[in-house]
Design an enzyme around this catalytic site. Structure first.
Site, mmCIF file in Angstrom:
data_model
loop_
_atom_site.group_PDB
_atom_site.id
_atom_site.type_symbol
_atom_site.label_atom_id
_atom_site.label_comp_id
_atom_site.label_asym_id
_atom_site.label_seq_id
_atom_site.Cartn_x
_atom_site.Cartn_y
_atom_site.Cartn_z
ATOM 1 N N TYR A 191 0.839 -1.209 0.000
ATOM 2 C CA TYR A 191 0.000 0.000 0.000
ATOM 3 C C TYR A 191 0.870 1.255 0.000
ATOM 4 O O TYR A 191 1.884 1.328 0.693
ATOM 5 C CB TYR A 191 -0.927 0.023 1.203
ATOM 6 C CG TYR A 191 -2.052 -0.991 1.144
ATOM 7 C CD1 TYR A 191 -2.293 -1.742 0.010
ATOM 8 C CD2 TYR A 191 -2.890 -1.191 2.242
ATOM 9 C CE1 TYR A 191 -3.324 -2.672 -0.029
ATOM 10 C CE2 TYR A 191 -3.930 -2.116 2.207
ATOM 11 C CZ TYR A 191 -4.130 -2.857 1.078
ATOM 12 O OH TYR A 191 -5.157 -3.774 1.047
ATOM 13 N N PRO A 202 -16.691 -3.352 0.635
ATOM 14 C CA PRO A 202 -18.089 -3.561 1.019
ATOM 15 C C PRO A 202 -19.074 -2.658 0.271
ATOM 16 O O PRO A 202 -20.257 -2.994 0.168
ATOM 17 C CB PRO A 202 -18.094 -3.250 2.523
ATOM 18 C CG PRO A 202 -16.927 -2.344 2.724
ATOM 19 C CD PRO A 202 -15.882 -2.832 1.762
ATOM 20 N N LEU A 203 -18.590 -1.531 -0.249
ATOM 21 C CA LEU A 203 -19.460 -0.639 -1.039
ATOM 22 C C LEU A 203 -19.246 -0.835 -2.531
ATOM 23 O O LEU A 203 -19.767 -0.068 -3.348
ATOM 24 C CB LEU A 203 -19.219 0.831 -0.667
ATOM 25 C CG LEU A 203 -19.403 1.204 0.804
ATOM 26 C CD1 LEU A 203 -19.317 2.722 0.982
ATOM 27 C CD2 LEU A 203 -20.724 0.673 1.342
ATOM 28 N N LEU A 222 -20.248 1.926 -5.515
ATOM 29 C CA LEU A 222 -21.507 1.672 -6.211
ATOM 30 C C LEU A 222 -22.686 1.566 -5.250
ATOM 31 O O LEU A 222 -23.819 1.932 -5.603
ATOM 32 C CB LEU A 222 -21.381 0.384 -7.020
ATOM 33 C CG LEU A 222 -22.365 0.172 -8.174
ATOM 34 C CD1 LEU A 222 -22.164 1.223 -9.243
ATOM 35 C CD2 LEU A 222 -22.186 -1.232 -8.763
ATOM 36 N N LEU A 223 -22.413 1.083 -4.027
ATOM 37 C CA LEU A 223 -23.487 0.874 -3.044
ATOM 38 C C LEU A 223 -23.573 2.001 -2.028
ATOM 39 O O LEU A 223 -24.261 1.881 -1.018
ATOM 40 C CB LEU A 223 -23.257 -0.455 -2.320
ATOM 41 C CG LEU A 223 -23.218 -1.693 -3.216
ATOM 42 C CD1 LEU A 223 -22.776 -2.924 -2.425
ATOM 43 C CD2 LEU A 223 -24.587 -1.936 -3.856
ATOM 44 N N GLY A 224 -22.914 3.106 -2.307
ATOM 45 C CA GLY A 224 -22.874 4.215 -1.354
ATOM 46 C C GLY A 224 -23.780 5.380 -1.696
ATOM 47 O O GLY A 224 -23.530 6.497 -1.250
ATOM 48 N N GLY A 225 -24.831 5.139 -2.488
ATOM 49 C CA GLY A 225 -25.733 6.231 -2.864
ATOM 50 C C GLY A 225 -25.224 7.033 -4.036
ATOM 51 O O GLY A 225 -25.453 8.243 -4.133
#
Length: 330
Positions: A53, A217-218, A222-225
Site C-alpha cells: 500500500y 463492502p461498497l 456503487l453501493l454508497g448512494g
C-alpha cells in the site's frame, strides 16, 4: 462498538475493520493519524494494511504512516490488532528481482522484517497472504511461518483472495504438519453486488473456522448512494463504479436499491455495511474512510438493524448464487 472472535481463535476484534489503503495515496499523514485516533475512540481495534500500500514508487508508505502513528505512544500499538499482507513485489516498478515477491520462505522472511521496520513494532498480529502463490508449496510456506511464530514476529496467519479449495489445501497441510493452527481468516471480495464468495469461499472458511473479512463492502462506491449524489451534484462515480453504471441493467439495479432505502429512510452506505454484518461467517467488513465523516458513517452501521422487509427487498434486487453445489450443479 461490538466485538467478536476472529474465526476459531481467542482473539477479539471489532465488527468493523479499519482499512488503510487510502493512507498516503489519498489521505495525507496528518489526516490518516486523525482517522486512526477516531477509530480507536469509536472502539475499532482491528486495523488492516499491506506492504504494497502506497503503490508505485511509494510502496510501503502506508505502513510507514501507521508506524509513525504507533510511535506517538499512548498505548496505540497495544490497543490495535494489526494485520498486514505479503505477496506483492516491493521493488521498483517492473518485473520483480527473483525471490522479491510472492510466498517463498526467503521472501516471507525478507518481507516480514521490512514490514516490522516500517510499522515500528516488534510483531504482526495477523500476517496475511495477499494472493495465492501457485509455485510455492504450503509445506514451505508453513515452515517459514513456524519460524516467525517461534521468533514472536507473527501471531496468527490469514489469507486474502483465496478460492475455497486453497483455503482447504492450506489448512489440511497445516494439520498434517502439526505445530500450527493454519489460516484463521480470509479477506475476500464480498458485498451485496458481488456475492460469488457465498458459493465456495465462505462455506470453506466456515468449515475450517476462518473469520471472513470482506473487502470493498461498497463495491467501489456503487453501493454508497452514487446515483443520488449525481442528482444532487455531489461527487460523481469514478473507476469501477462508473464502468458498472455504464451498463443499463446495473444502473437500474442500483436505482432500485437506492429507491428501496429511500423509502425506509436509510443511508445506502450504512445499509451495505449492516447487511454484511448479518451474513453468516462474517467477522467484519473493511472500511477505508478518506475522511473522519466517512468513518462516523461506517460506525453507525454497526448499530443499524435491518428489518425483514428491507432484507427481503435487498435479496430481490441482489439475489445471491444460492447454496453450493446446487448453484452450479442442478
Amino acid at each position: 462498538m461490538e466485538y467478536t472472535q476472529l474465526g476459531r481463535t481467542g482473539l477479539k476484534v471489532s465488527r468493523l475493520v479499519l482499512g488503510t489503503m487510502n493512507f498516503g495515496p489519498q489521505t495525507d499523514e496528518a489526516d490518516s493519524h486523525s482517522i486512526m485516533d477516531a477509530a480507536l475512540d469509536a472502539g475499532i481495534n482491528f486495523f488492516d494494511t499491506a506492504n504494497v500500500y502506497g503503490w508505485g514508487e511509494n510502496k510501503g508508505r502506508t505502513e510507514t504512516i501507521i508506524g509513525n502513528w504507533f510511535a506517538k505512544g499512548g498505548d496505540r500499538r497495544d490497543r490495535v490488532v494489526l494485520a498486514t499482507k505479503v505477496y506483492g513485489n516491493m521493488g521498483a516498478d517492473g518485473p520483480a528481482w527473483p525471490n522479491h515477491d510472492k510466498l517463498s520462505a526467503l521472501n516471507i522472511r525478507r518481507a516480514v522484517d521490512a514490514s516490522l521496520k516500517r510499522l515500528q513494532t516488534d510483531h504482526i498480529d495477523v500476517y496475511q497472504f495477499h494472493h495465492v502463490d501457485r509455485n510455492t508449496p504450503f509445506e514451505e510456506i508453513w515452515q517459514a511461518i513456524d519460524v516467525l511464530v517461534q521468533q514472536g514476529k507473527v501471531l496468527y496467519v490469514g489469507s486474502s483472495n483465496f478460492p475455497g479449495y486453497k483455503i482447504a489445501q492450506a489448512n489440511e497441510v497445516a494439520a498434517r504438519r502439526g505445530g500450527t493452527i493454519g489460516l484463521v481468516s480470509e479477506q475476500c471480495l464480498y458485498n451485496l453486488a458481488e456475492r460469488r464468495a457465498e458459493m465456495e469461499v465462505i462455506p470453506a472458511a466456515q468449515d475450517y473456522g476462518l473469520g471472513v473479512i470482506p473487502w470493498s463492502p461498497l463495491h467501489g462506491g456503487l453501493l454508497g448512494g452514487v446515483l443520488k449524489k449525481e442528482v444532487e451534484g455531489g461527487r460523481r462515480a469514478g473507476g469501477r463504479a462508473a464502468d458498472s453504471l455504464a451498463n443499463a441493467a446495473v444502473r437500474d439495479q442500483i436505482q432500485a436499491y437506492e429507491d428501496l432505502l429511500d423509502k425506509h429512510g436509510l443511508a445506502p452506505g450504512e445499509v451495505a455495511l449492516a447487511w454484511l454484518l448479518t451474513r453468516p461467517g462474517v467477522t467484519g467488513p473493511i472500511v477505508g474512510p478518506r475522511t473522519a465523516e466517512q468513518l462516523a458513517s461506517a460506525v453507525r452501521a454497526v448499530e443499524l438493524e435491518l428489518s425483514e422487509e428491507v432484507l427481503t427487498g435487498l435479496d430481490e434486487i441482489f439475489p445471491g448464487p444460492g447454496p453450493s453445489p446446487e448453484a452450479f450443479a442442478w
